[in-house]
Write a protein that holds these residues in place. Structure first.
Motif, short mmCIF file in Angstrom:
data_model
loop_
_atom_site.label_atom_id
_atom_site.label_comp_id
_atom_site.label_asym_id
_atom_site.label_seq_id
_atom_site.Cartn_x
_atom_site.Cartn_y
_atom_site.Cartn_z
N LEU A 216 0.84 -1.21 0.00
CA LEU A 216 0.00 0.00 0.00
C LEU A 216 0.87 1.26 0.00
O LEU A 216 0.64 2.20 -0.77
N ILE A 217 1.90 1.26 0.85
CA ILE A 217 2.81 2.41 0.93
C ILE A 217 3.48 2.66 -0.42
O ILE A 217 3.56 3.80 -0.89
N ARG A 218 3.96 1.58 -1.06
CA ARG A 218 4.66 1.73 -2.34
C ARG A 218 3.75 2.31 -3.42
O ARG A 218 4.18 3.11 -4.25
N HIS A 219 2.50 1.88 -3.42
CA HIS A 219 1.56 2.42 -4.41
C HIS A 219 1.20 3.88 -4.10
O HIS A 219 1.05 4.69 -5.01
N MET A 220 1.06 4.19 -2.82
CA MET A 220 0.73 5.57 -2.43
C MET A 220 1.88 6.52 -2.79
O MET A 220 1.66 7.68 -3.17
N GLU A 221 3.13 6.05 -2.66
CA GLU A 221 4.29 6.90 -2.94
C GLU A 221 4.33 7.39 -4.39
O GLU A 221 4.94 8.41 -4.68
N LYS A 222 3.67 6.65 -5.27
CA LYS A 222 3.70 7.03 -6.69
C LYS A 222 2.82 8.24 -7.00
O LYS A 222 2.89 8.81 -8.08
N VAL A 223 1.96 8.60 -6.04
CA VAL A 223 0.99 9.68 -6.26
C VAL A 223 1.40 10.92 -5.47
O VAL A 223 1.60 10.85 -4.26
N SER A 224 1.53 12.02 -6.17
CA SER A 224 1.82 13.27 -5.46
C SER A 224 0.50 13.80 -4.86
O SER A 224 -0.58 13.60 -5.43
N ASN A 225 0.60 14.45 -3.72
CA ASN A 225 -0.59 14.98 -3.03
C ASN A 225 -1.63 13.89 -2.80
O ASN A 225 -2.81 14.04 -3.15
N VAL A 226 -1.19 12.79 -2.20
CA VAL A 226 -2.09 11.65 -2.02
C VAL A 226 -3.30 12.01 -1.16
O VAL A 226 -4.37 11.40 -1.26
N ASP A 227 -3.14 13.04 -0.32
CA ASP A 227 -4.25 13.45 0.55
C ASP A 227 -5.34 14.21 -0.21
O ASP A 227 -6.41 14.46 0.32
N LYS A 228 -5.05 14.55 -1.48
CA LYS A 228 -6.02 15.33 -2.25
C LYS A 228 -6.62 14.56 -3.42
O LYS A 228 -7.33 15.14 -4.24
N VAL A 229 -6.32 13.28 -3.54
CA VAL A 229 -6.84 12.48 -4.66
C VAL A 229 -7.68 11.33 -4.11
O VAL A 229 -7.60 10.97 -2.93
N ASP A 230 -8.50 10.78 -4.98
CA ASP A 230 -9.30 9.60 -4.63
C ASP A 230 -8.36 8.39 -4.59
O ASP A 230 -7.81 7.98 -5.61
N ILE A 231 -8.17 7.83 -3.40
CA ILE A 231 -7.22 6.72 -3.27
C ILE A 231 -7.87 5.35 -3.50
O ILE A 231 -7.18 4.34 -3.49
N GLN A 232 -9.17 5.33 -3.76
CA GLN A 232 -9.85 4.04 -3.96
C GLN A 232 -9.22 3.24 -5.12
O GLN A 232 -8.97 2.04 -4.97
N PRO A 233 -8.95 3.86 -6.28
CA PRO A 233 -8.33 3.08 -7.36
C PRO A 233 -6.97 2.50 -6.98
O PRO A 233 -6.61 1.40 -7.41
N ILE A 234 -6.22 3.25 -6.15
CA ILE A 234 -4.91 2.76 -5.69
C ILE A 234 -5.10 1.52 -4.83
O ILE A 234 -4.44 0.49 -5.00
N VAL A 235 -6.03 1.62 -3.89
CA VAL A 235 -6.30 0.50 -2.98
C VAL A 235 -6.84 -0.70 -3.76
O VAL A 235 -6.48 -1.85 -3.48
N ASN A 236 -7.69 -0.43 -4.73
CA ASN A 236 -8.24 -1.53 -5.55
C ASN A 236 -7.12 -2.31 -6.25
O ASN A 236 -7.17 -3.53 -6.36
N LYS A 237 -6.12 -1.57 -6.73
CA LYS A 237 -5.01 -2.22 -7.44
C LYS A 237 -4.21 -3.09 -6.48
O LYS A 237 -3.81 -4.21 -6.82
N VAL A 238 -3.95 -2.58 -5.28
CA VAL A 238 -3.23 -3.37 -4.28
C VAL A 238 -4.05 -4.60 -3.90
O VAL A 238 -3.52 -5.71 -3.79
N PHE A 239 -5.35 -4.40 -3.71
CA PHE A 239 -6.25 -5.52 -3.39
C PHE A 239 -6.18 -6.61 -4.47
O PHE A 239 -6.06 -7.79 -4.17
N GLU A 240 -6.24 -6.19 -5.73
CA GLU A 240 -6.20 -7.14 -6.85
C GLU A 240 -4.89 -7.93 -6.85
O GLU A 240 -4.87 -9.14 -7.06
N THR A 241 -3.79 -7.25 -6.57
CA THR A 241 -2.48 -7.90 -6.57
C THR A 241 -2.38 -8.97 -5.49
O THR A 241 -1.91 -10.08 -5.73
N ILE A 242 -2.87 -8.64 -4.29
CA ILE A 242 -2.78 -9.59 -3.17
C ILE A 242 -3.84 -10.68 -3.29
O ILE A 242 -3.54 -11.87 -3.12
N ALA A 243 -5.07 -10.29 -3.60
CA ALA A 243 -6.17 -11.27 -3.65
C ALA A 243 -5.98 -12.28 -4.78
O ALA A 243 -6.40 -13.43 -4.67
#
Length: 792
Positions: free
Chosen positions: A623-650
């Motif tokens: 999750l941290i590694r995917h979040m690091e790729k996004v600048s201003n992570v606090d100002k964007v919709d992080i759901q797509p990022i989390v979905n991608k991490v979920f897909e990778t693990i699941a």
């Protein structure tokens, strides 16, 4: 080292497209050219004229195993054809000919190449056995000076061997530069071969296969018996003899064998390369192996599923596979060390022992006869067989292992003619071809008649040698800390299969507390078969079956916080993964400041396959590694990022290379990749030294925004859709919901910012909830017994 900024590959068949793919893998733009299809209408467009090269590229993109490290690398390959695009050759630094194995066609193409290449451009042929000198006999001197053979083995990405064959006029600096380029850029094991039919590996390997077939026919062995004896029992691959021939293709093999037969004058060689009638008959009947789905083996579908059948060469009918049992082979499984197992096998009195001795004896005698013919030194021959045919030991290493003098005496008693070079070697009182002392490894040089130090690349670090030099600083039954020099230590796993257990955790904790007393930084690496395939699953299952929930809770917590302490230790840590780096193997790598991975690293969080979830910080690190790729992570919709991490693990996605591990987010863009796995520890050590040089400070603890309950609902909907579509089982869905719950941060509001420790607690709670479930235990048990996941 020669500078190769751009290359061209001429011929887009399996080998040509594979070589082009590997050049792209290491970042070299490449032109891939082939002929214009015959009978094309004059008005045909460029796409049609390039279609053969395009098909080759597409085949490489779809290849399994993957030819490219990453699908993105295919963008470095540009297709063209011989009629319209040979002028592109003026732009490149290396031109590789990979067309059909016919001397006249190769010579004609090289004449066309000469008209377009700029002076100084290196030109090479990937021929597997045609004379390098004959190819350029009509070419200008400057062309010859920059021409040589570069024989890759198939598949080019994975096979380590690269045979380099200079012609008489090749400049020494070109040979030396290409050897260095092959090792350091392409990641190959390079051997210098003489310009003789089939060079080194194929010459010896083909002879051995023909001789094994003759022995089978003369002594009445079955195909299955041959493969049981000539595989791992003798330090050879599982595909042994006839499974290997099915993979290669019998027609291809006979072409290679005939190349020697037609190009040697020695009566002994002529006799050695006569093709047994059985092989000719099989080719006539189209029994070529995997390419025709029938060879020495075939598969058929029955009510019980797929069944493997073996050829009865006396009736030429296929019969159900019968895997023979030999007492000597079974006994060998309990004997430590290949050298000891080989000695036991060749001296055994059963049919397996007789077969092993006869095939090995013939191979050793033939190889000794080739000294000075195919190569001048024994390391080149040994390395060629290890790197090109995946033998555990080369012929001369094997001879040392079983005893040169003793086996020569036995050979003489059996009426064999011993090559003069071996007789002379023993007459001088020598006992073995290799000798090791405190100065290093020496090999017997048959030219100077004395032992020479085997020069090793300066980038090669061998942990086994360091241990013999008393460089172990601290150890326990599961791990050792080894001094690599220059203030860097290496933490090596020594547990069975490098599985993570309590000993490794204790060593990690000791390092966190004590390392800086003696060292500036640490590498986590080893030189086993794989870096680490995860935690000790047997231990977890045993504790679960005994319902020791508190023990499991303590163990998982210890794993989590050992890795956490490592992440924030007061010294830099570089992980050096290679091969399978799964589950906990990835999690300990992710705790390092940097990952320096071998190009052939297969990385993933695969715990769902054994009914569990990652339990040592895998969720948060990905999750941290995917979040690091996004600048201003606090100002964007992080759901797509989390979905991608979920897909990778699941989906338990595993990278097919270190580059793809970056694509999947397991590795950061700043992490390093070592194309030559032999240099991995050296590269990792240098990475530590560079971090130290820059002035190391531990990273600040991460704060992670999570999607909370509403984000969990989004992932849950995706799981429901997959379940109703029949793509996953009910229990798969149950496990996936646990992953979603962890990644969502549990029952919190969307946008809540949580600490790493918080996510570790949520992860551990989910892990503990699963470990006691019967279906999870079924999955663990099945993996331990069968070595593959259960879908229940």
């Amino acid at each position: 080292m020669v500078k190769i900024h751009k290359a061209a590959v001429l011929g887009a068949g399996i080998m040509g497209s594979g070589i082009a793919a590997h050049l792209a893998n290491v970042g070299i733009p490449v032109y891939l050219l082939d002929i214009v299809p015959r009978d094309l209408p004059e008005e045909a467009g460029q796409e049609a004229r390039n279609s053969l090269a395009q098909k080759g590229l597409e085949a490489a993109i779809k290849a399994k195993p993957a030819a490219f490290y990453s699908q993105k690398d295919a963008r470095l390959v540009k297709v063209g054809n011989f009629e319209d695009h040979l002028h592109w050759l003026s732009e490149v630094d290396w031109i590789i000919e990979v067309v059909v194995e016919r001397l006249d066609i190769k010579k004609d193409l090289l004449q066309k190449v000469a008209a377009h290449r700029k002076p100084g451009t290196i030109v090479s042929s990937n021929t597997s056995g045609i004379s390098i000198n004959k190819m350029v006999e009509d070419m200008p001197e400057e062309f010859k000076q920059h021409f040589l053979g570069t024989h890759f083995f198939n598949p080019p990405r994975y096979m380590k061997l690269l045979e380099i064959i200079p012609c008489r006029e090749t400049l020494p600096e070109i040979v030396e530069g290409m050897v260095e380029f092959g090792e350091k850029v392409l990641g190959k094991g390079v051997v210098l071969a003489k310009d003789t039919p089939n060079f080194i590996a194929n010459r010896i390997g083909t002879y051995g296969m023909l001789e094994t077939t003759r022995i089978m026919l003369e002594e009445g062995y079955t195909i299955e018996e041959i493969d049981v004896v000539t595989g791992p029992a003798m330090g050879r691959p599982k595909s042994a003899s006839f499974r290997t021939l099915d993979l290669v293709g019998l027609d291809t093999f006979l072409h290679v064998a005939n190349n020697v037969l037609e190009n040697v004058d020695d009566p002994y060689e002529k006799e050695a390369f006569q093709i047994p009638e059985l092989l000719k008959t099989m080719v006539d009947k189209g029994l070529l192996g995997n390419k025709t789905k029938k060879g020495f083996y075939t598969k058929q579908t029955t009510e019980q599923g797929k069944q493997i059948l073996a050829l009865n060469y006396q009736t030429m009918e296929y019969e159900p596979l019968v895997k023979p049992k030999f007492a000597s082979i079974e006994a060998g499984k309990n004997i430590p060390g290949l050298a000891n197992r080989l000695k036991n096998l060749i001296n055994a009195k059963d049919r397996a022992g007789a077969l092993a001795w006869k095939t090995l004896k013939k191979a050793l005698l033939y190889t000794a006869r080739q000294l000075g013919v195919i190569a001048d030194d024994i390391p080149s021959i040994d390395n060629a067989m290890k790197w090109g045919f995946n033998w555990s030991m080369g012929p001369f290493e094997v001879w040392d292992a079983i005893g040169v003098a003793a086996t020569v005496t036995r050979m003489k008693e059996e009426g064999e003619e011993i090559p003069a070079v071996v007789e002379e070697f023993l007459a001088k009182g020598n006992q073995s071809f290799y000798v090791k002392n405190e100065e290093g490894l020496f090999y017997y040089d048959f030219v100077s008649k004395e032992y020479k130090l085997l020069k090793q690349p300066s980038e090669l670090i061998v942990l086994k040698d360091l241990k013999k030099q008393n460089k172990v600083v601290h150890s326990n039954p599961g791990a050792q800390l080894i001094d690599l020099g220059d203030g860097v230590a290496c933490l090596e796993f020594t547990s069975p299969n490098n599985a993570l257990g309590v000993d490794i955790i204790h060593m990690l904790n000791w390092c966190t507390q004590n390392l800086t007393k003696q060292f500036d930084g640490m590498v986590i690496g080893n030189q086993g078969k794989n870096f680490c395939v995860g935690a000790n699953l047997m231990l977890i299952l045993m504790e679960a079956e005994d319902e020791n929930w508190d023990e499991i809770d303590l163990m998982i917590k210890e794993f989590q916080y050992s890795f956490y302490r490592l992440k924030y230790a007061p010294f830099p840590v570089v992980a050096a993964p290679f091969g399978m780096t799964l589950g906990g193997g990835y999690e300990i790598s992710a705790a390092a400041d940097k990952i320096q991975a071998a190009a052939e690293t297969y990385m993933g969080l695969v715990e769902l396959g054994v009914g569990l979830v990652p339990g040592a910080g895998g969720h948060k690190e990905l999750l941290i590694r995917h979040m690091e790729k996004v600048s201003n992570v606090d100002k964007v919709d992080i759901q797509p990022i989390v979905n991608k991490v979920f897909e990778t693990i699941a989906m338990a996605k595993v990278s097919t290379s270190a580059k793809e591990a970056k694509d999947l987010g397991y590795m950061r863009a700043s992490d390093g990749i070592s194309v030559n796995g032999d240099f991995l520890l050296h590269d990792a050590k240098n990475a530590v030294l560079e971090i130290v040089r820059q002035g190391y400070r531990p990273p600040a603890p991460a704060l992670i925004p999570v999607v909370g309950e509403s984000g969990y609902a989004v992932m849950e909907l995706g799981i429901y859709t997959l379940l109703k579509g029949g793509y996953i089982s009910e229990y798969d869905a149950h496990l996936a919901k646990k992953v979603a719950y962890i990644l969502a941060g549990g029952k919190v509001h969307p946008g809540t910012v949580v600490t790493e420790e918080y996510l570790l607690d949520v992860e551990r709670e989910a892990f503990l909830s699963l470990v006691g479930e019967p279906k999870s235990q079924e999955r663990m048990r099945h993996m331990l017994l069968k070595g593959k996941p259960l879908r229940n």
